[in-house]
Design a protein around this motif. Structure first.
Motif, PDB file in Angstrom:
ATOM      1  N   UNK A 148      26.617  28.412 -74.775  1.00  0.00           N
ATOM      2  CA  UNK A 148      26.075  28.771 -73.471  1.00  0.00           C
ATOM      3  C   UNK A 148      25.070  27.737 -72.970  1.00  0.00           C
ATOM      4  N   UNK A 149      24.280  27.184 -73.868  1.00  0.00           N
ATOM      5  CA  UNK A 149      23.268  26.201 -73.448  1.00  0.00           C
ATOM      6  C   UNK A 149      23.883  24.863 -73.031  1.00  0.00           C
ATOM      7  N   UNK A 150      24.976  24.486 -73.669  1.00  0.00           N
ATOM      8  CA  UNK A 150      25.582  23.184 -73.388  1.00  0.00           C
ATOM      9  C   UNK A 150      26.646  23.341 -72.307  1.00  0.00           C
ATOM     10  N   UNK A 151      26.246  23.224 -71.058  1.00  0.00           N
ATOM     11  CA  UNK A 151      27.163  23.417 -69.949  1.00  0.00           C
ATOM     12  C   UNK A 151      28.064  22.210 -69.703  1.00  0.00           C
ATOM     13  N   UNK A 152      27.990  21.213 -70.572  1.00  0.00           N
ATOM     14  CA  UNK A 152      28.906  20.085 -70.472  1.00  0.00           C
ATOM     15  C   UNK A 152      30.323  20.460 -70.896  1.00  0.00           C
ATOM     16  N   UNK A 168      22.178  18.063 -65.820  1.00  0.00           N
ATOM     17  CA  UNK A 168      20.986  18.600 -66.476  1.00  0.00           C
ATOM     18  C   UNK A 168      19.745  18.122 -65.724  1.00  0.00           C
ATOM     19  N   UNK A 169      19.038  19.053 -65.116  1.00  0.00           N
ATOM     20  CA  UNK A 169      17.824  18.709 -64.366  1.00  0.00           C
ATOM     21  C   UNK A 169      16.628  18.521 -65.282  1.00  0.00           C
ATOM     22  N   UNK A 223      22.095  21.710 -62.384  1.00  0.00           N
ATOM     23  CA  UNK A 223      22.620  21.787 -61.032  1.00  0.00           C
ATOM     24  C   UNK A 223      24.130  21.747 -61.148  1.00  0.00           C
ATOM     25  N   UNK A 224      24.786  22.762 -60.605  1.00  0.00           N
ATOM     26  CA  UNK A 224      26.242  22.836 -60.627  1.00  0.00           C
ATOM     27  C   UNK A 224      26.788  22.557 -59.242  1.00  0.00           C
ATOM     28  N   UNK A 225      27.706  21.629 -59.162  1.00  0.00           N
ATOM     29  CA  UNK A 225      28.372  21.316 -57.905  1.00  0.00           C
ATOM     30  C   UNK A 225      29.865  21.498 -58.085  1.00  0.00           C
ATOM     31  N   UNK A 261      21.418  26.688 -62.278  1.00  0.00           N
ATOM     32  CA  UNK A 261      21.575  27.622 -63.379  1.00  0.00           C
ATOM     33  C   UNK A 261      20.498  27.365 -64.428  1.00  0.00           C
ATOM     34  N   UNK A 262      19.772  28.418 -64.797  1.00  0.00           N
ATOM     35  CA  UNK A 262      18.752  28.331 -65.838  1.00  0.00           C
ATOM     36  C   UNK A 262      19.218  29.143 -67.030  1.00  0.00           C
ATOM     37  N   UNK A 263      19.301  28.492 -68.176  1.00  0.00           N
ATOM     38  CA  UNK A 263      19.773  29.143 -69.397  1.00  0.00           C
ATOM     39  C   UNK A 263      18.662  29.048 -70.426  1.00  0.00           C
ATOM     40  N   UNK A 264      18.422  30.157 -71.105  1.00  0.00           N
ATOM     41  CA  UNK A 264      17.296  30.213 -72.032  1.00  0.00           C
ATOM     42  C   UNK A 264      17.702  30.895 -73.335  1.00  0.00           C
ATOM     43  N   UNK A 265      17.459  30.217 -74.443  1.00  0.00           N
ATOM     44  CA  UNK A 265      17.462  30.874 -75.747  1.00  0.00           C
ATOM     45  C   UNK A 265      16.021  31.213 -76.053  1.00  0.00           C
ATOM     46  N   UNK A 266      15.706  32.490 -76.052  1.00  0.00           N
ATOM     47  CA  UNK A 266      14.370  32.961 -76.439  1.00  0.00           C
ATOM     48  C   UNK A 266      14.602  33.883 -77.616  1.00  0.00           C
ATOM     49  N   UNK A 267      14.400  33.349 -78.783  1.00  0.00           N
ATOM     50  CA  UNK A 267      14.874  33.953 -80.021  1.00  0.00           C
ATOM     51  C   UNK A 267      14.560  35.444 -80.107  1.00  0.00           C
TER      52      UNK A 267
END
Length: 376
Positions: A185-189, A205-206, A220-222, A248-254
């Motif tokens: 999920x974190x690696x949107x590549x 990746x901003x 930033x997704x285009x 898109x903001x993605x967060x792993x907050x354990x």
């Protein structure tokens, strides 16, 4: 970590752990820390006056909803013959083993052995009881130190209760270590994987930030062309406002993970995702994914209701593709007996460091009855 700081040195050797060249323990051998609240069932699955079989990291847990409506969580074995209590019968707020009818209170203590005369013999103390809470349509248990349960907060999800949102719930088993899902999920590549569903997406990746128990990334997704699933357009606001770029903001907050998508020219998320990856087996090579997709309702009354099947179909297709990929990663690990990944993305190196630092060695996951899992 700053917006652009990399956790690698000039040679490319990962130093997220703080020591250049240090051999890090294989992340796939790191267990989920039990000192958090984990969902183990949907509330709808634990019916009144019925028992339900759940699990956390190889620990079998019997859930049951008593006559009062309260849910209790017990170690899923009778202290007598070890028969699963999840096969038992609920009477009032007690759970009776299906074999010899030993009765257990919600605290795990034995309340009755029907055929044992008073004063004769010394019955065992009982079985382990887990702290349990219901929230967001799910049943959470605290598998770790029960003394920490009262001071450990449940996740805070205000959008779930907001009348401006409608929530789609997911519950699926995925045959992989939970860390693969955090990375996915974190690696949107990896959007090339979803090209048949979302078309040509260009992720940029901003920046990202890292803390002791958190990694947060902003993309930033285009949409750069290609056929796009109707459900994807509706979710991002395209079907409402014609947006073509999203942040898109993605967060792993354990140990949880969240995602917020803000459409172009908007000042708040069109939808938010919360996910928990709950290990199933003792080796934690399989996990159960519990997810909540909280979608803002459009101004047009009933529009979201009509679009709901399209959104569900879209999310299921994306999830199925992700599951295929992460299960393939786990299969490779199983075949090779170690992690041979050659990761180059600094963001993923950082989330791996966070998962290592906050997890526990799998060898430390002691079975109930040992010093790490004392009897009640």
């Amino acid at each position: 970590m700053t917006e652009t700081q990399s956790p690698e040195d000039a040679t490319g050797v990962g130093v997220a752990s703080g020591v250049v060249g240090q051999v890090e323990r294989d992340l796939r051998r790191v267990g989920a820390n039990p000192d958090y609240w984990y969902p183990v069932a949907l509330s709808s699955q634990v019916r009144r006056k019925a028992a339900y079989k759940a699990v956390f990291g190889g620990e079998r847990i019997a859930l049951y909803r008593g006559e009062s409506g309260e849910v209790f969580a017990l170690e899923d074995r009778c202290a007598h013959r070890q028969v699963p209590l999840s096969m038992g019968v609920v009477e009032g707020d007690t759970l009776r083993c299906c074999y010899h009818a030993w009765a257990y209170r919600g605290n795990g203590r034995i309340s009755q052995i029907p055929y044992l005369p008073k004063g004769v013999g010394r019955p065992p103390r009982g079985v382990r009881a887990y702290p349990v809470r219901e929230a967001y349509g799910m049943v959470f248990v605290f598998p770790g130190d029960p003394a920490k349960a009262a001071v450990t907060a449940l996740p805070d999800l205000p959008a779930y209760h907001s009348p401006r949102h409608r929530t789609m719930t997911f519950s699926r088993t995925v045959r992989c270590h939970y860390s693969f899902l955090h990375e996915n999920l974190l690696d949107m590549n990896h959007q090339f994987l979803h090209r048949g569903v979302v078309g040509k997406l260009r992720p940029e990746l901003l920046g990202y930030d890292t803390g002791a128990a958190k990694v947060e990334a902003r993309y930033l997704f285009t949409h750069a062309g290609g056929k796009r699933n109707a459900g994807a357009g509706i979710l991002s606001g395209e079907g409402i406002g014609g947006a073509t770029a999203d942040v898109m903001t993605i967060r792993t907050e354990y140990p949880y993970q969240t995602l917020d998508l803000v459409p172009e020219k908007a000042d708040h998320p069109a939808f938010s995702l919360w996910a928990a990856y709950v290990p199933v087996d003792a080796e934690q090579r399989s996990c159960h994914v519990f997810g909540l997709l909280m979608i803002e309702k459009p101004r047009l009354p009933g529009a979201l209701h009509l679009a709901w099947p399209l959104i569900r179909r879209f999310t299921e297709r994306v999830f199925a593709e992700d599951r295929t990929a992460v299960e393939a990663e786990q299969a490779a690990w199983d075949e090779q007996g170690e992690d041979r990944n050659h990761e180059v993305f600094p963001l993923i190196l950082d989330v791996r460091a966070v998962l290592r630092a906050n997890g526990v060695p799998l060898a430390a996951a002691a079975p109930c009855g040992t010093a790490a899992c004392p009897a009640p």
